[in-house]
Design a protein around this motif. Structure first.
Motif, PDB file in Angstrom:
ATOM      1  N   THR A  17       0.816  -1.215   0.000  1.00  0.00           N
ATOM      2  CA  THR A  17       0.000   0.000   0.000  1.00  0.00           C
ATOM      3  C   THR A  17       0.849   1.265   0.000  1.00  0.00           C
ATOM      4  O   THR A  17       0.468   2.264  -0.614  1.00  0.00           O
ATOM      5  CB  THR A  17      -0.927   0.011   1.238  1.00  0.00           C
ATOM      6  OG1 THR A  17      -1.574  -1.252   1.313  1.00  0.00           O
ATOM      7  CG2 THR A  17      -1.962   1.105   1.167  1.00  0.00           C
ATOM      8  N   ARG A  90      -4.252  -6.025  -1.681  1.00  0.00           N
ATOM      9  CA  ARG A  90      -5.439  -6.648  -2.285  1.00  0.00           C
ATOM     10  C   ARG A  90      -6.592  -5.623  -2.409  1.00  0.00           C
ATOM     11  O   ARG A  90      -6.475  -4.510  -1.909  1.00  0.00           O
ATOM     12  CB  ARG A  90      -5.885  -7.835  -1.421  1.00  0.00           C
ATOM     13  CG  ARG A  90      -4.753  -8.833  -1.155  1.00  0.00           C
ATOM     14  CD  ARG A  90      -5.081  -9.788  -0.034  1.00  0.00           C
ATOM     15  NE  ARG A  90      -5.372  -9.084   1.185  1.00  0.00           N
ATOM     16  CZ  ARG A  90      -5.972  -9.629   2.252  1.00  0.00           C
ATOM     17  NH1 ARG A  90      -6.325 -10.886   2.227  1.00  0.00           N
ATOM     18  NH2 ARG A  90      -6.203  -8.929   3.331  1.00  0.00           N
ATOM     19  N   GLU A  91      -7.644  -5.986  -3.053  1.00  0.00           N
ATOM     20  CA  GLU A  91      -8.903  -5.208  -3.220  1.00  0.00           C
ATOM     21  C   GLU A  91      -8.773  -3.921  -4.032  1.00  0.00           C
ATOM     22  O   GLU A  91      -9.739  -3.472  -4.653  1.00  0.00           O
ATOM     23  CB  GLU A  91      -9.555  -4.827  -1.859  1.00  0.00           C
ATOM     24  CG  GLU A  91      -9.961  -5.969  -0.989  1.00  0.00           C
ATOM     25  CD  GLU A  91      -8.844  -6.351  -0.023  1.00  0.00           C
ATOM     26  OE1 GLU A  91      -7.931  -5.548   0.191  1.00  0.00           O
ATOM     27  OE2 GLU A  91      -8.875  -7.482   0.491  1.00  0.00           O
ATOM     28  N   TRP A 110      -7.798  -0.025  -1.228  1.00  0.00           N
ATOM     29  CA  TRP A 110      -8.646  -0.842  -0.344  1.00  0.00           C
ATOM     30  C   TRP A 110      -9.159  -0.065   0.864  1.00  0.00           C
ATOM     31  O   TRP A 110     -10.231  -0.351   1.385  1.00  0.00           O
ATOM     32  CB  TRP A 110      -7.899  -2.107   0.074  1.00  0.00           C
ATOM     33  CG  TRP A 110      -6.602  -1.871   0.806  1.00  0.00           C
ATOM     34  CD1 TRP A 110      -5.381  -1.642   0.235  1.00  0.00           C
ATOM     35  CD2 TRP A 110      -6.392  -1.829   2.221  1.00  0.00           C
ATOM     36  NE1 TRP A 110      -4.434  -1.454   1.211  1.00  0.00           N
ATOM     37  CE2 TRP A 110      -5.025  -1.578   2.441  1.00  0.00           C
ATOM     38  CE3 TRP A 110      -7.222  -1.995   3.328  1.00  0.00           C
ATOM     39  CZ2 TRP A 110      -4.464  -1.473   3.718  1.00  0.00           C
ATOM     40  CZ3 TRP A 110      -6.675  -1.899   4.606  1.00  0.00           C
ATOM     41  CH2 TRP A 110      -5.319  -1.641   4.780  1.00  0.00           C
ATOM     42  N   TYR A 142     -14.771  -2.211   1.785  1.00  0.00           N
ATOM     43  CA  TYR A 142     -13.438  -2.817   1.666  1.00  0.00           C
ATOM     44  C   TYR A 142     -13.210  -3.567   0.338  1.00  0.00           C
ATOM     45  O   TYR A 142     -12.193  -3.365  -0.320  1.00  0.00           O
ATOM     46  CB  TYR A 142     -13.280  -3.755   2.872  1.00  0.00           C
ATOM     47  CG  TYR A 142     -11.992  -4.523   2.995  1.00  0.00           C
ATOM     48  CD1 TYR A 142     -10.777  -4.014   2.569  1.00  0.00           C
ATOM     49  CD2 TYR A 142     -11.998  -5.784   3.597  1.00  0.00           C
ATOM     50  CE1 TYR A 142      -9.610  -4.742   2.728  1.00  0.00           C
ATOM     51  CE2 TYR A 142     -10.830  -6.512   3.765  1.00  0.00           C
ATOM     52  CZ  TYR A 142      -9.640  -5.992   3.323  1.00  0.00           C
ATOM     53  OH  TYR A 142      -8.493  -6.705   3.490  1.00  0.00           O
ATOM     54  N   ASP A 257      -1.063 -10.184  -0.702  1.00  0.00           N
ATOM     55  CA  ASP A 257       0.046 -10.085   0.262  1.00  0.00           C
ATOM     56  C   ASP A 257      -0.203 -10.845   1.569  1.00  0.00           C
ATOM     57  O   ASP A 257       0.733 -11.391   2.157  1.00  0.00           O
ATOM     58  CB  ASP A 257       0.441  -8.624   0.518  1.00  0.00           C
ATOM     59  CG  ASP A 257      -0.694  -7.724   0.968  1.00  0.00           C
ATOM     60  OD1 ASP A 257      -1.810  -8.225   1.197  1.00  0.00           O
ATOM     61  OD2 ASP A 257      -0.453  -6.505   1.101  1.00  0.00           O
ATOM     62  N   GLN A 258      -1.449 -10.900   2.008  1.00  0.00           N
ATOM     63  CA  GLN A 258      -1.683 -11.577   3.294  1.00  0.00           C
ATOM     64  C   GLN A 258      -1.580 -13.089   3.159  1.00  0.00           C
ATOM     65  O   GLN A 258      -1.107 -13.786   4.065  1.00  0.00           O
ATOM     66  CB  GLN A 258      -3.032 -11.157   3.880  1.00  0.00           C
ATOM     67  CG  GLN A 258      -3.123  -9.655   4.067  1.00  0.00           C
ATOM     68  CD  GLN A 258      -1.918  -9.088   4.816  1.00  0.00           C
ATOM     69  OE1 GLN A 258      -1.423  -9.712   5.758  1.00  0.00           O
ATOM     70  NE2 GLN A 258      -1.442  -7.919   4.420  1.00  0.00           N
ATOM     71  N   THR A 279       0.521  -1.741   6.630  1.00  0.00           N
ATOM     72  CA  THR A 279      -0.311  -0.531   6.620  1.00  0.00           C
ATOM     73  C   THR A 279      -1.569  -0.810   7.435  1.00  0.00           C
ATOM     74  O   THR A 279      -1.965  -0.052   8.309  1.00  0.00           O
ATOM     75  CB  THR A 279      -0.688  -0.178   5.166  1.00  0.00           C
ATOM     76  OG1 THR A 279       0.504  -0.068   4.418  1.00  0.00           O
ATOM     77  CG2 THR A 279      -1.477   1.099   5.096  1.00  0.00           C
ATOM     78  N   GLY A 280      -2.203  -1.944   7.117  1.00  0.00           N
ATOM     79  CA  GLY A 280      -3.257  -2.501   7.967  1.00  0.00           C
ATOM     80  C   GLY A 280      -2.663  -3.694   8.700  1.00  0.00           C
ATOM     81  O   GLY A 280      -1.451  -3.913   8.647  1.00  0.00           O
ATOM     82  N   PHE A 282      -3.437  -7.944   9.387  1.00  0.00           N
ATOM     83  CA  PHE A 282      -4.295  -9.013   8.881  1.00  0.00           C
ATOM     84  C   PHE A 282      -3.893 -10.339   9.498  1.00  0.00           C
ATOM     85  O   PHE A 282      -2.751 -10.783   9.353  1.00  0.00           O
ATOM     86  CB  PHE A 282      -4.190  -9.072   7.352  1.00  0.00           C
ATOM     87  CG  PHE A 282      -4.603  -7.776   6.697  1.00  0.00           C
ATOM     88  CD1 PHE A 282      -5.917  -7.540   6.338  1.00  0.00           C
ATOM     89  CD2 PHE A 282      -3.678  -6.764   6.500  1.00  0.00           C
ATOM     90  CE1 PHE A 282      -6.303  -6.321   5.777  1.00  0.00           C
ATOM     91  CE2 PHE A 282      -4.042  -5.549   5.944  1.00  0.00           C
ATOM     92  CZ  PHE A 282      -5.365  -5.328   5.578  1.00  0.00           C
TER      93      PHE A 282
HETATM   94  O1  G3P Z   1      -6.316  -6.130   2.106  1.00  0.00           O
HETATM   95  C1  G3P Z   1      -5.363  -5.110   2.079  1.00  0.00           C
HETATM   96  C2  G3P Z   1      -3.977  -5.667   2.272  1.00  0.00           C
HETATM   97  O2  G3P Z   1      -3.712  -6.589   1.285  1.00  0.00           O
HETATM   98  C3  G3P Z   1      -2.954  -4.556   2.354  1.00  0.00           C
HETATM   99  O3  G3P Z   1      -1.833  -4.995   3.023  1.00  0.00           O
HETATM  100  O4  G3P Z   1       0.443  -4.844   3.848  1.00  0.00           O
HETATM  101  O5  G3P Z   1      -0.435  -2.991   2.517  1.00  0.00           O
HETATM  102  O6  G3P Z   1      -1.260  -3.438   4.848  1.00  0.00           O
HETATM  103  P1  G3P Z   1      -0.717  -3.971   3.588  1.00  0.00           P
END
Ligand code: G3P
Length: 513
Positions: A17, A90-91, A110, A142, A257-258, A279-280, A282
């Motif tokens: 992200t 993702r998304e 996302w 989302y 990525d997750q 960033t988030g 999961f």
């Molecule tokens: O669903 C969003 C996720 O894939 C983003 O991941 O690592 O950018 O927080 P990240």
């Protein structure tokens, strides 16, 4: 011919992200070379968040060239790189003209909440309650579908391309594979199930687009080119890099990525879980070859599809804001000069001084799903210092993780006994100790924390025989783990969590006032 032996390496594109990276791994899963670039975050209005699709592609190309240069400086040759994998945020939704390959709008990220009103309308449509049982996701801002429908309703060029049958849609994996192959010339338009399962129009059990879901969302399949869903590890489906220092090398793996982090942590067998603080944040729990549909606010998703008998599902707890809350303290409030200084600031005080920060910048995701919550700090007094807010900020992610684990236990009937962690925030001992305290179980941090990229490299390497089976990964990324064990009583942890839940309750609905 695929290079083999000790001199073989695998590349991984990690398009996240806030940054893009390219990493080169050896067969022990060690990072040999890496290049990283941050790119522009576009916030046109409160709650809106966009990425420039062309910048995403050029950041990937620059990272490949940078990492290959560093790799060659060590005396290696690019011909030793057997294959490349993609892992991605993702998304995030990108639409383009299928004839020209030109994006028709910025990518809607996302985290973006502009579809809130549209989602509210969808929730009132007959049958909305049955969607989750088919696709695994709840209706919220989302998933990709709300972003796509918003584009169709609000951007004339997108609607025009749709009406003339010229519109192509993709999540970031599909867009990158398409562009890195050379765009419309090759027209490689594919996505893997771990990404396609985030659109809300893939049938979770069949791993195919679901015509009834598409009809329900009023998306006409004949007017939009959707990426073909292929396996996460495939020697041919993702095509070949058309440019960069790795021109001619095949892309043979792809994972959201997750999912990639779950694979990189070797959560490849049922019962294993990991929490990635990016960033988030999961939390994915491998539930085996059949999905479990949550009744406690979690998502059901595809962990990975490595071929017949090797498709695994996960229960997922998604937290929208984790590392981004620390970035907010740095960039927006100027509390500290960089994210790495957060723990030091938090350590200037004993505790949160009575403050609770519900970091609902994009509403609250799992397990609450409150689109209209907004970030709120409770408990500020004349005593409050920056250190207290810093603590309350890091605690927010740890509390949401606790709420997710509670839901996971209810859904799966099994309590986890330890939590594997990775991602930027896990570098902080204070955060990991806080996490262990709040969930009352050991938190295990690996020495090699590039697990997301490693997962993509594993998917790519499995397709071309760098590793022949998941058993070959036994010795990959096992060295040097750190364990954090709970240091507060269960009663204390419960009391703190009750305050958090009260704060969540009170943050509801703010976006509507
Ligand atoms: O669903 C969003 C996720 O894939 C983003 O991941 O690592 O950018 O927080 P990240």
């Amino acid at each position: 011919m695929t290079p083999s032996g000790d001199n073989v390496f695998v590349g991984a594109i990690d398009q996240g992200t806030t940054s893009t990276r390219f990493l080169i791994f050896n067969t022990n899963g060690e990072v040999v070379a890496l290049h990283q670039i941050e790119f522009k975050q576009i916030y046109p209005q409160p709650g809106w968040h966009e990425h420039d699709p062309e910048e995403l592609v050029s950041s990937v190309e620059q990272c490949i060239d940078g990492a290959v240069a560093a790799f060659e400086e060590q005396g290696h040759s690019r011909s030793q790189i057997a294959a490349v994998g993609i892992t991605n945020q993702r998304e995030t939704t990108i639409v383009w003209d299928k004839n020209t390959g030109k994006a028709l709008h910025n990518g809607i990220v996302w985290t973006d909440t502009r579809s809130q009103e549209l989602v509210r309308r969808l929730k009132n449509r007959l049958g909305s309650g049955e969607l989750t049982r088919r696709c695994g996701l709840p209706l919220s801002t989302y998933s990709s579908v709300g972003k796509l429908l918003w584009l169709l309703e609000n951007v004339p060029d997108v609607k025009k391309a749709y009406d003339s049958g010229d519109l192509a849609f993709g999540t970031v994996d599909a867009w990158l594979a398409y562009k890195l192959n050379g765009g419309p010339k090759k027209n490689v338009h594919v996505s893997d199930p771990s990404n396609a399962s985030r659109t809300m129009f893939m049938n979770l059990e069949k791993l195919e687009y679901d015509d009834e879901l598409l009809d329900w969302f009023r998306i006409d399949r004949n007017k939009i080119q959707l990426p073909k869903i292929v396996r996460s590890s495939d020697p041919e489906a993702f095509g070949t890099l058309a440019n960069t220092a790795l021109k001619g090398i095949k892309i043979t793996g792809c994972l959201g990525d997750q999912s990639a982090a779950l694979v990189g942590q070797k959560g490849i067998t049922p019962g294993l879980a990991k929490n990635t603080y990016g960033t988030g944040c999961f939390l994915l729990y491998n539930v085996g070859p059949k999905p479990i549909f949550s009744t406690h606010g979690l998502l059901s998703t595809v962990a990975f599809d490595f071929g017949p008998g090797k498709t695994m599902y996960a229960l997922e707890g998604s937290i929208a804001v984790a590392g981004s809350s620390i970035k907010f303290l740095v960039d927006n409030l100027g509390f500290i000069e960089s994210s790495s200084k957060l723990s030091a600031l938090a350590e200037t005080v004993e505790d949160n001084g009575g403050c609770t920060f519900v970091t609902a910048f994009s509403g609250l995701f799992a397990p609450y799903w409150i689109d209209d919550a907004r970030g709120t700090i409770f408990g500020i007094t004349a005593y409050t210092k920056r250190g207290h807010i810093a603590r309350a900020t890091l605690e927010a992610t740890c509390f949401q993780t606790k709420a997710i684990l509670d839901s996971m236990e209810k859904d799966s009937g099994q309590a986890l006994t330890e939590l594997a962690v990775d991602g930027g925030m896990c570098n902080s001992d204070l955060i990991m100790q806080t996490q262990s305290d709040f969930i009352g179980m050991p938190v295990i941090r690996p020495a090699m924390r590039e697990t997301t990229a490693l997962g993509a490299a594993i998917a790519a390497g499995l397709a071309v025989g760098v590793w022949n089976s998941l058993d070959d990964l036994k010795n990959v990324n096992t060295e040097g783990r750190t364990t954090f064990s709970p240091q507060i009583t269960t009663e204390d942890a419960s009391k703190r969590f009750a305050r958090w839940e009260k704060a969540v309750e009170m943050s509801k609905g703010w976006a509507n006032y």
